[in-house]
Write a protein that holds these residues in place. Sequence first.
Motif, PDB file in Angstrom:
ATOM      1  N   LYS A 199     -71.077 -31.010  -2.193  1.00 58.94           N
ATOM      2  CA  LYS A 199     -70.995 -31.697  -0.693  1.00 58.94           C
ATOM      3  C   LYS A 199     -69.952 -32.763  -0.414  1.00 58.94           C
ATOM      4  O   LYS A 199     -69.755 -33.465  -1.485  1.00 58.94           O
ATOM      5  N   VAL A 200     -69.543 -32.789   0.535  1.00 57.41           N
ATOM      6  CA  VAL A 200     -68.281 -33.792   1.021  1.00 57.41           C
ATOM      7  C   VAL A 200     -68.860 -34.363   2.245  1.00 57.41           C
ATOM      8  O   VAL A 200     -69.207 -33.816   3.150  1.00 57.41           O
ATOM      9  N   GLU A 201     -68.925 -35.884   2.268  1.00 55.86           N
ATOM     10  CA  GLU A 201     -69.563 -36.421   3.504  1.00 55.86           C
ATOM     11  C   GLU A 201     -68.601 -37.654   3.838  1.00 55.86           C
ATOM     12  O   GLU A 201     -68.110 -38.358   3.164  1.00 55.86           O
ATOM     13  N   LYS A 202     -68.507 -37.813   5.224  1.00 59.62           N
ATOM     14  CA  LYS A 202     -67.844 -38.871   5.906  1.00 59.62           C
ATOM     15  C   LYS A 202     -68.511 -40.091   5.924  1.00 59.62           C
ATOM     16  O   LYS A 202     -69.664 -40.245   6.396  1.00 59.62           O
ATOM     17  N   GLN A 203     -67.760 -41.069   5.337  1.00 61.67           N
ATOM     18  CA  GLN A 203     -68.575 -42.438   5.451  1.00 61.67           C
ATOM     19  C   GLN A 203     -68.311 -43.231   6.685  1.00 61.67           C
ATOM     20  O   GLN A 203     -67.347 -42.573   7.592  1.00 61.67           O
ATOM     21  N   GLU A 204     -69.081 -44.229   7.012  1.00 64.96           N
ATOM     22  CA  GLU A 204     -68.899 -44.741   8.419  1.00 64.96           C
ATOM     23  C   GLU A 204     -67.203 -45.153   8.794  1.00 64.96           C
ATOM     24  O   GLU A 204     -66.910 -45.260   9.665  1.00 64.96           O
ATOM     25  N   ASP A 205     -66.555 -45.671   7.427  1.00 66.58           N
ATOM     26  CA  ASP A 205     -65.260 -46.277   7.574  1.00 66.58           C
ATOM     27  C   ASP A 205     -64.266 -45.005   7.478  1.00 66.58           C
ATOM     28  O   ASP A 205     -63.158 -45.441   7.173  1.00 66.58           O
ATOM     29  N   GLU A 206     -64.934 -43.687   7.823  1.00 68.01           N
ATOM     30  CA  GLU A 206     -63.869 -42.676   7.792  1.00 68.01           C
ATOM     31  C   GLU A 206     -63.516 -42.071   6.149  1.00 68.01           C
ATOM     32  O   GLU A 206     -62.925 -41.084   6.124  1.00 68.01           O
ATOM     33  N   ARG A 207     -63.652 -42.926   5.264  1.00 67.00           N
ATOM     34  CA  ARG A 207     -63.357 -42.587   4.150  1.00 67.00           C
ATOM     35  C   ARG A 207     -64.563 -41.587   3.469  1.00 67.00           C
ATOM     36  O   ARG A 207     -65.512 -41.338   4.242  1.00 67.00           O
ATOM     37  N   LEU A 208     -64.390 -40.718   2.506  1.00 73.40           N
ATOM     38  CA  LEU A 208     -65.106 -39.595   2.015  1.00 73.40           C
ATOM     39  C   LEU A 208     -66.010 -39.984   0.709  1.00 73.40           C
ATOM     40  O   LEU A 208     -65.368 -40.699  -0.174  1.00 73.40           O
TER      41      LEU A 208
END
Length: 175
Positions: free
Chosen positions: A92-101
């Motif tokens: 899985k790849v997930e975007k964090q709130e700050d746009e980083r992954l």
Amino acid sequence: IPSDIEGAELGITSDGFFEDLDEEQPKKVVVVGGGYIALEFAMLMRGLGSDVSILHQAWPVLEGFDSSIQKALRAQMESDGIHINDNGIINKVEKQEDERLTIHFEDGSQINDVNALIWAIGRRPNTDNIGLENTSVEVAKNGMIVVDDEEKTNVAGIYAIGDIIGKAPLTPVAI
């Protein structure tokens, strides 16, 4: 980009590498793949100052090349500060709130705060829509056309060359 990994579309490929990267130098880069394109991107980004990790699964970097070249290049990359993970399988790849992954692995581990994820895992040959279904030409499960040492298919008079035969997946050699 793999279709079986949730969030894989958050990464980029070599096709849009220069257009898709932000204008700022990414601080943390993950390159998925162990071929020469993946290693070129990893070394380029490390040379520009990014923290770089290479992810590939259970085969040596530069598979198919001479083993002394594989070992020497790997040692050089590691001494240059490139992290190499041979066994991490991404699920899985997930975007964090700050746009980083965040990249999640099957074993429960993860890599956080990734600014750029680059998929350099090779390509499926473009053999799906060229009419092979109307012939008896043998096609392998991976889409490659099966040929002998002289590029002859199993059908008399039909030859195949280039990337679609899988013998030399390096563009300059395949051409």
